[in-house]
Write an enzyme that holds these catalytic residues in place. Sequence first.
Site, PDB file in Angstrom:
ATOM      1  CB  CYS A   2      36.678  46.980  43.184  1.00  0.00           C
ATOM      2  SG  CYS A   2      38.138  47.392  42.231  1.00  0.00           S
ATOM      3  NE  ARG A  27      32.414  42.256  42.550  1.00  0.00           N
ATOM      4  CZ  ARG A  27      31.383  42.385  41.761  1.00  0.00           C
ATOM      5  NH1 ARG A  27      30.427  41.498  41.807  1.00  0.00           N
ATOM      6  NH2 ARG A  27      31.297  43.383  40.926  1.00  0.00           N
ATOM      7  CD1 TRP A  74      42.567  42.394  41.073  1.00  0.00           C
ATOM      8  CD2 TRP A  74      41.958  43.569  39.270  1.00  0.00           C
ATOM      9  NE1 TRP A  74      43.136  41.807  39.982  1.00  0.00           N
ATOM     10  CE2 TRP A  74      42.784  42.497  38.867  1.00  0.00           C
ATOM     11  CE3 TRP A  74      41.457  44.427  38.297  1.00  0.00           C
ATOM     12  CZ2 TRP A  74      43.113  42.277  37.534  1.00  0.00           C
ATOM     13  CZ3 TRP A  74      41.789  44.207  36.979  1.00  0.00           C
ATOM     14  CH2 TRP A  74      42.602  43.136  36.598  1.00  0.00           C
ATOM     15  CG  ASN A 100      33.399  48.646  42.616  1.00  0.00           C
ATOM     16  OD1 ASN A 100      34.371  48.821  43.327  1.00  0.00           O
ATOM     17  ND2 ASN A 100      32.513  47.676  42.822  1.00  0.00           N
ATOM     18  N   GLY A 101      34.671  51.159  39.143  1.00  0.00           N
ATOM     19  CA  GLY A 101      34.528  51.759  37.822  1.00  0.00           C
ATOM     20  C   GLY A 101      35.726  52.626  37.501  1.00  0.00           C
ATOM     21  CD  GLU A 491      37.971  27.321  29.853  1.00  0.00           C
ATOM     22  OE1 GLU A 491      38.283  28.308  29.164  1.00  0.00           O
ATOM     23  OE2 GLU A 491      37.660  27.410  31.046  1.00  0.00           O
ATOM     24  CE  LYS A 495      39.497  27.913  34.034  1.00  0.00           C
ATOM     25  NZ  LYS A 495      38.457  28.386  33.212  1.00  0.00           N
ATOM     26  CD  GLU A 498      41.738  31.061  34.839  1.00  0.00           C
ATOM     27  OE1 GLU A 498      41.489  32.265  34.998  1.00  0.00           O
ATOM     28  OE2 GLU A 498      40.888  30.253  34.433  1.00  0.00           O
ATOM     29  CG  HIS A 514      51.037  24.219   9.954  1.00  0.00           C
ATOM     30  ND1 HIS A 514      51.472  24.062   8.652  1.00  0.00           N
ATOM     31  CD2 HIS A 514      49.971  23.399  10.088  1.00  0.00           C
ATOM     32  CE1 HIS A 514      50.673  23.193   8.030  1.00  0.00           C
ATOM     33  NE2 HIS A 514      49.757  22.776   8.882  1.00  0.00           N
ATOM     34  CE  LYS A 613      33.628  33.986  38.871  1.00  0.00           C
ATOM     35  NZ  LYS A 613      34.185  32.880  38.069  1.00  0.00           N
TER      36      LYS A 613
HETATM   37  C1  F6R Z   1      38.726  32.316  33.260  1.00  0.00           C
HETATM   38  C2  F6R Z   1      37.724  33.330  33.548  1.00  0.00           C
HETATM   39  C3  F6R Z   1      37.645  34.524  32.672  1.00  0.00           C
HETATM   40  C4  F6R Z   1      36.166  34.866  32.415  1.00  0.00           C
HETATM   41  C5  F6R Z   1      36.058  36.192  31.647  1.00  0.00           C
HETATM   42  C6  F6R Z   1      34.614  36.520  31.306  1.00  0.00           C
HETATM   43  O1  F6R Z   1      38.617  31.243  34.134  1.00  0.00           O
HETATM   44  O2  F6R Z   1      36.991  33.216  34.495  1.00  0.00           O
HETATM   45  O3  F6R Z   1      38.322  34.333  31.480  1.00  0.00           O
HETATM   46  O4  F6R Z   1      35.581  33.833  31.696  1.00  0.00           O
HETATM   47  O5  F6R Z   1      36.602  37.230  32.421  1.00  0.00           O
HETATM   48  O6  F6R Z   1      33.837  36.623  32.448  1.00  0.00           O
HETATM   49  P1  F6R Z   1      32.252  36.592  32.365  1.00  0.00           P
HETATM   50  O7  F6R Z   1      31.844  35.218  31.964  1.00  0.00           O
HETATM   51  O8  F6R Z   1      31.781  36.954  33.738  1.00  0.00           O
HETATM   52  O9  F6R Z   1      31.864  37.616  31.327  1.00  0.00           O
END
Ligand code: F6R
Length: 618
Positions: A2, A27, A74, A100-101, A491, A495, A498, A514, A613
Amino acid sequence: MCGIVAYLGDKEAQPLLLEGLRRLEYRGYDSSGLAVLNGKGLEMVKKVGRIEQLERALGPNPLHGSLGICHTRWATHGKATEVNAHPHTDASGKLAIVHNGVIENYGTLKKKLIEKGFQFRTETDTEVLAFLIGFYFDTLNSETENRLEMAVMEALREVTGTYGLVAIHQDQPDVMVGARRGSPLVLGIGPHEHFLASDVAAIAAHTQTVAHLRDFDVVTVDRQGYRLKSLTHNAPDESGLEISQIDYQAADAEMGDFPHFMLKEIFEQTLSIQNAVRGRLNLEECTAQLGGLNLSPQELRDIDRIVITGCGTAMHAGIVGEYIIESLAHVPVEVEWASEFRLRNSPLDRRTLVLVVSQSGETEDTLGALREARRKGHRVLGICNNVASSLARETDGGVYMYAGPEISVASTKAFTSPTIIFVLLGLLLGRMRFLSASQGLQIIQAIEALPDQITQVLKQSGHINQIAEKYSYSRSMLFFGRQMQYGIALEGALKMKEISYIHAEGHPTAELKHGVIALVDENTPSVFLCPKDGAYDKNINNLQQIKARKGPVIAIATEGDEEILQQADDVIYIPDAPEYTAPILSAVALQLFAYHMAVILGRDVDKPRNLAKSVTVP
Ligand code: F6R
């Protein structure tokens, strides 16, 4: 996740707050709200949805006042509704907070307040905190000078959990109080004005002079300035806040000519890779120099095991890092999800180096892992992008990514930057063990070639778009990679799912037979990572198994590989590169693939549903 922005100064608060909120929207964004104080009391508007909804609601009826707080939410406790959105008020409706928290003992506190006769309107932990602060405010004599500050401190002494918060009260119309424990809060200092925000991005357009609050700090801002106290002792905190100038241009957080932040950030990787490497190559000794590790040559030599931990994309970079470091330096590496590592008794010994990877440096589980390792007395180093983060402060050293702000929720630069940092680390540790100078030089040359090679991949954006168009009917996709490309399969799938919401799974290529092969049919495309490396023939063999079951195949292959054109339905070429830098090139190709797919499907690329984020809750 948030976002918080608060303002007290000589300007109208609303436009500044909304601008700050927009910069924090990435965020978290299921609802937002804004409150100001003026001669007429506390005025507040909250809306479900994007900041635009809030702006639209405020448009014809702006809230006037030079003190205000706002928040993007969020949802964690309680659904995304107007009533659950922040700011939250106390029982009197005169006090408002943004938070936040997570208040872990909010159930107990709520029960206690209900017994005192309070009635709650929402399901949130933040409302309980607002009521508690309001309760203490009302018990204090109205003549008490620091009434809001004292009420906040009294309440927080009863709280377990995490918070970055700002409180305001109608009866103290020229004061805002901020507090931090576990969730970042930064004080921005400008001429005749102060800001409080959860992220410098929100305020960087207005001031570059900032102070990051530490855990248990409570800062009270009024029209004269600010003062600091600590919850660990009531008196003014003599040590004060460390004031610094941020090197953050607000323009870095603008989209420029790109339609989305994600595309801008994918294209920035030619530069972010250079930034990660700049000043870190030692041509004379054919090695890397990573001064921030704070380890002597002897200590580096003594490392006999590395544990890499992080979440999501950061963790996937760690998986690629495992292969890179083991191959270049022959030091055993293990990779663990931070959320698992933090809870189990992972066997570490004196010579184990723990490496935590995080873009934001604020991910709750990654910080939990860091703290658990440090609690056990281990040295923990970080690979981090946010130099002002909790992770940067709490690690014993590390390597910054210097990737610049990453606004898009889907991580791109923060995958390739740690990956190249693992190459640097592998080079450094390898040169202390068995790599020759000429091998070291080859690695340096491969690193130096990368920016141009990334540009070559970026030039194929149009071609990749066409491939995405062709497969945009898919409900499900499979990604396969072997060795250093295995992490890229994971990865690439992350991508894709998500931002496009297409179901996607990443697997080590040979695992196909398998079980995964049961998913293969003519409507399920497989993305095959098969550059020209030692595993090429094996990969082609697996690819043929998919083709035999009518599965469409998109190959990521090395430029000049003609044979692959006979095998796969579509090919994305990456420049010829050694196995330790090739993953960066295939990662960029798959970022573009996911990006174009999401755009074609009309998804909200930069702000995918249900995601935030920075995940600052466990
Ligand atoms: C995927 C993505 C998340 C972050 C994860 C860790 O695209 O962005 O999987 O990689 O939440 O975030 P950080 O790197 O900020 O610890």
